[in-house]
Design an enzyme around this catalytic site. Structure first.
Site: not given
Length: 433
Positions: A217, A262, A265, A330-331, A365, A424
């Site tokens: 969350n 989706q 969700h 995302e998808h 998924d 160096h």
């Protein structure tokens, strides 16, 4: 039907309206950050005592010691034996597919030898330990366990620690069974920011890890952001997203269900359909109206679509590709006659791409094989799905021959002196003198 915004790329304000639709505020406000900071400091400074205090406060669980928060390995095995045979079979089938896909992702060592005998290369090693956060209580996400744990184990991570809240002692057998199948090493019934803190800093009973992965969350997301640097994290994930490009020839019921998949969700999830066929957009809208009442999470779907959903008319599929690259979803479903041609038309930004009319996002998924932990909120422009490579790290190998040391030393000396770093330069020069 559920309210859903209509956009048309022919309108002058289209790109402005699209950006407004895509806008999503970050993971936490100042109030959330203040609470999370308090918890992180307490767990870092007090260890088990703070974990026990917050577990009682937030999860209504009062173990005598933090050690009692650990779930014995035999309880994981018992859960695997207890779940219905069909669920076990589905978990094992999904796990097998995820594992086979992940095995193709392993990075390997390599070395090359130059003509003078200098050797350059790469050494790949797994992380020593990883923490996996799994939401708990009424939510049950065994698929998240498989998707996060299996790539870590394929990478060779020797210690995988899972944390899952158990409000009032409630633990889900499917989640425990998935942990057994995926090879999770230790499981603790803690959640929230206190679980992230325990994994980041370690306590008397809970080991510190090198990286924390898994969804949670707003408090979990804010905690992961705050501990980044002390440990690695997978990503700060935003709400779930789906973008569908359709030529108008797919069954509109299928597309409506894909958008719902989706939207259910949470209220901030985003579902967008692009099509050049205005009549098809109308048919999908009608399908959504007819199918919505069948959905147990109808109110969440309705709210999600009203706040962040859209049916978008584009001029043609080429323009749909341009819009998709801007959204960087995302998808991404390519529900068209020739998805390969569309893919090769310039699609560049998406977490996962689902090719053709018969490939629903929901398959990805759970059991297709590729990971379902994906970049959200337009971050697919610069990031990738979770994979084995997220649990491996690379070390560069450099071994100079005498000839190589002399030649490279001269070049390094010139550059070092140009930067004013004489030590160096001398270090590089000496091996060639």
């Amino acid at each position: 039907m559920p309210e859903i915004q209509r956009l048309d790329s022919r309108h002058g304000d289209f790109w402005k309206d699209l950006d407004q639709l895509l806008r999503w505020e970050s993971v936490a406000d100042h109030g959330v950050r203040a609470i999370v900071d308090e918890i992180l400091v307490a767990v870092r400074d007090e260890g088990d005592a703070a974990v026990l205090r917050y577990t009682e406060r937030f999860d209504r669980l009062r173990p005598g010691t933090a050690a009692e928060l650990e779930v014995p390995a035999d309880r994981l095995r018992a859960a695997l034996e207890r779940i219905p045979a069909a669920q076990r079979e589905a978990l094992e089938l999904a796990a097998g597919r995820i594992r086979r896909y992940a095995e193709h992702q392993r990075m390997e060592d390599w070395q090359i030898e130059e003509p003078d005998g200098t050797v350059l290369g790469q050494r790949v090693t797994p992380l020593d330990s990883v923490g996996l956060y799994v939401p708990g209580g009424k939510a049950a996400y065994p698929s998240s366990v498989l998707m996060n744990a299996i790539p870590a184990k394929v990478a060779g991570v020797p210690l995988l620690v899972m944390v899952v809240p158990a409000p009032a002692g409630e633990l889900n057998d499917l989640v425990l069974a998935a942990a057994a199948i995926a090879g999770v090493d230790r499981v603790f019934t803690i959640g929230g920011a206190q679980a992230v803190a325990a994994l980041a800093y370690g306590t008397e009973s809970i080991p510190a890890v090198d990286k924390i992965v898994g969804p949670g969350n707003i408090f979990v997301a804010a905690a992961k952001r705050e501990v980044f640097g002390t440990v690695g994290i997978d990503m700060i994930a935003g709400p779930s997203e789906i973008l569908v490009i359709c030529d108008g020839e797919t069954d509109p019921d299928w597309i409506a269900a894909d958008l719902f998949s989706q939207a259910e969700h949470d209220e901030q999830a985003q579902s967008i359909l692009l099509s050049p066929d205005a009549g098809f957009l109308d048919r999908v809208a009608q399908s959504m109206h007819q199918l919505l009442e069948e959905m147990p999470r109808a109110e969440i779907i309705r709210t999600s679509l009203a706040h962040r959903g859209a049916l978008v008319r584009v001029r043609d599929l080429d323009e749909a590709v341009r819009v998709a690259n801007h959204i960087a979803p995302e998808h991404l479903e390519l529900s068209v006659a020739d998805p390969q041609a569309l893919l090769e038309a310039g699609l560049r930004h998406a977490g996962a791409i689902f090719m053709g009319r018969y490939t629903s996002e929901a398959i990805g998924d759970y059991c297709a094989g590729p990971n379902h932990v994906l970049p959200t909120s337009r971050t697919a422009r610069f990031s990738s799905p979770l994979g084995v490579y997220d649990f491996q790290k690379r070390s560069s190998i450099i071994q100079c021959s005498p000839e190589g040391a002399a030649a490279l030393g001269r070049t390094a000396s010139v550059l070092a002196r140009g930067e004013g770093l004489v030590a160096h330069a001398r270090s590089a020069e000496m091996r060639g003198e």
